[in-house]
Design an enzyme around this catalytic site. Structure first.
Site, short mmCIF file in Angstrom:
data_model
loop_
_atom_site.label_atom_id
_atom_site.label_comp_id
_atom_site.label_asym_id
_atom_site.label_seq_id
_atom_site.Cartn_x
_atom_site.Cartn_y
_atom_site.Cartn_z
N MET A 77 0.81 -1.20 0.00
CA MET A 77 0.00 0.00 0.00
C MET A 77 0.86 1.27 0.00
O MET A 77 2.06 1.22 0.22
CB MET A 77 -0.92 0.01 1.22
CG MET A 77 -1.92 -1.15 1.26
SD MET A 77 -2.94 -1.18 2.75
CE MET A 77 -3.94 0.30 2.53
N HIS A 78 0.21 2.39 -0.26
CA HIS A 78 0.73 3.75 -0.05
C HIS A 78 1.78 4.23 -1.04
O HIS A 78 2.07 5.42 -1.10
CB HIS A 78 1.33 3.90 1.36
CG HIS A 78 0.50 3.34 2.46
ND1 HIS A 78 -0.81 3.72 2.67
CD2 HIS A 78 0.80 2.43 3.42
CE1 HIS A 78 -1.28 3.06 3.73
NE2 HIS A 78 -0.33 2.27 4.20
N ASP A 236 -2.59 -4.81 0.40
CA ASP A 236 -2.09 -6.11 0.86
C ASP A 236 -2.73 -6.59 2.16
O ASP A 236 -3.05 -7.77 2.31
CB ASP A 236 -0.56 -6.12 0.96
CG ASP A 236 0.00 -4.98 1.81
OD1 ASP A 236 -0.78 -4.22 2.40
OD2 ASP A 236 1.23 -4.85 1.87
#
Length: 485
Positions: A77-78, A236
């Site tokens: 992520m991110h 995830d």
């Protein structure tokens, strides 16, 4: 058959699953990770696609490729992926564990204000989130910022290359600090703050929604005839939650991967007054709260591989014992920390050593330090009135019986293990099967596919000892945090 993809930090993991949930084959392809400066973490998005395609070819090499009917991707992520007008990657992706955005995070939390951020998004700014990364590029690489036509997350870049669909699911978008999580739409206020327009961002979907089909040239390269559906996928942690059966309200999952997370589900959006945890959308169309440690199993990997230069993890753990009685403590902040401290400058340390301290005690302290950090997050949830009595556990660290036992006793909850701990890759495959209509929804699919293996109950005597140890541990960060500045 359905392919699930886990686009991770160290590599991509793929699995082939039939419609009944049986895992037929697994493949892993590793790729590079770069640290251009201390605290920075970057990757080349082209590697994600190239190694995924190599992995798919290996995965389907022993079957009729045309039996593949769907893809689902769970991913780190991110991370900030930015493309220009020609769909070329402008700069290496800035990853979830990158800590360069201290100034931008402080600006968002202190000048824009946490109250406004929580109102706009349901969360506050953390250095790992995507919005501070966008501001960092704006402030430090203005020429690159001017080129941006598309902003996406790592797994969405993979989906874009496979299908041409510019998409993102709600669970992954929740970690960008650009999404109004409660109302599941982009926040106009946050877009203005970050100097971006909505046409630079992907269309939003539920995780099991079909966003497109694999492009003809990719199908030809893979040797597949016929249509292959691709679903939006999930971040995830949300994908791993599907793979562990952590769907529907009131469930908990702990992941001991590179990072560590505690993931608690709910059917409705949870307003977090203290902002120490995250309130995100879930891939089952509900919501969840999450605490995230930036370093979990990676702490043990660092200690064993880099410091001790010893790859025999199991043997090292055989020498450990006397749970709850270790006088050595370890702060697990190798890459800074997110939950609950939100301090990218925090760093790890050992404390409590003496002349008779052993290697085994220090190694055990690393495992216990991660467990104590996870308890920090669980204590915040308890303060909110959330009562967790058991959890599933997954990730590389969960393969250790000793670490599972430490977790059960430090947290003082029942810990359940899985027959197939395949995390985000299994979650992605389940999402693909739901998208193809094999199952009516994610919750029903997880019930039929996910199986538990064994459980560990906390030992009252050991748990009591760990309570006392945790009372000491939780004083360490407040007493040392000023040193990190």
């Amino acid at each position: 058959m359905y392919i699930g993809v886990d686009l991770g930090t160290s590599g991509v993991k793929l699995l082939l699953m039939d419609k009944d949930g049986k895992i037929l084959k697994k493949v892993t392809k590793e790729y590079g990770l770069s640290f251009p400066q201390p605290g920075w973490s970057e990757q080349n998005p082209y590697d994600w696609y190239d190694y995924t395609i190599l992995g798919i070819k290996e995965l389907i090499s022993e079957i009729n490729p045309s039996d593949v009917k769907g893809f689902g991707v769970g991913g780190q992520m991110h991370g900030l992926v930015i493309l220009d007008e020609n769909d070329e990657v402008i700069r290496p992706a800035i990853l979830w564990n990158d800590g360069r955005t201290t100034a931008e995070t402080d600006y968002l939390n202190n000048e824009i204000g946490t109250d406004k951020l929580a109102k706009y998004t349901g969360n506050i700014a953390f250095a790992g989130f995507t919005a501070p990364k966008i501001l960092w590029v704006y402030n430090n690489e203005p020429d690159n910022f001017k080129k941006i036509k598309k902003i996406m997350l790592p797994k969405d870049y993979l989906v874009y290359r496979l299908t041409g669909a510019f998409s993102c699911d709600y669970s992954d978008a929740s970690g960008m600090l650009l999404l109004d999580v409660k109302n599941k739409c982009w926040s106009k206020e946050m877009l203005d703050i970050c100097h971006v327009s909505e046409d630079m961002l992907p269309k939003l979907y539920e995780s099991s929604d079909v966003v497109g089909t694999v492009k003809s040239d990719v199908l030809a390269d893979l040797g597949i005839n016929g249509e292959v559906k691709v679903v939006a996928g999930a971040g995830d942690n949300a994908a791993a939650a599907i793979g562990t059966g952590t769907v529907g309200a009131g469930r908990c999952n702990i992941s001991l991967g590179t990072s560590g997370t505690i993931f608690i589900t709910d059917s409705k959006f949870v307003d977090l007054d203290n902002n120490a945890l995250h309130s995100f959308a879930h891939s089952d169309k509900g919501f969840h709260i999450m605490g995230c440690m930036l370093s979990a199993a990676s702490c043990n990997k660092w200690w064993m591989d880099e410091i001790l230069r010893d790859k025999d993890y199991a043997k090292a753990q055989e020498e450990m014992g006397n749970l709850g009685e270790n006088n050595v403590f370890f702060l697990p902040y190798l890459m800074g920390e997110r939950s609950p401290h939100n301090n990218p400058k925090a760093r790890s340390m050992f404390i409590g050593m003496s002349m008779d301290t052993t290697r085994a005690q220090m190694s055990q302290a690393v495992l216990e330090g991660v467990a104590f950090g996870m308890r920090d997050c669980l204590e915040v949830a308890k303060e909110m009135g959330i009562n967790i009595t058991e959890t599933c556990i997954c990730g590389g660290g969960a393969k250790s019986p000793l670490w599972r036992k430490i977790m059960a006793n430090v947290l003082n909850i029942k810990v359940n293990t899985l027959k197939n701990d395949e995390g985000p890759a299994l979650g992605g495959a389940i999402l693909a099967a739901v998208g193809d209509g094999v199952y009516p929804d994610v919750i029903e699919a997880a019930k039929k596919i996910v199986e538990y293996d064994s459980s560990i109950e906390p030992d009252a005597e050991i748990a009591a000892k760990y309570d006392k140890a945790y009372d000491f541990y939780k004083k360490l960060y407040p007493h040392t945090k000023d040193l990190f500045q």
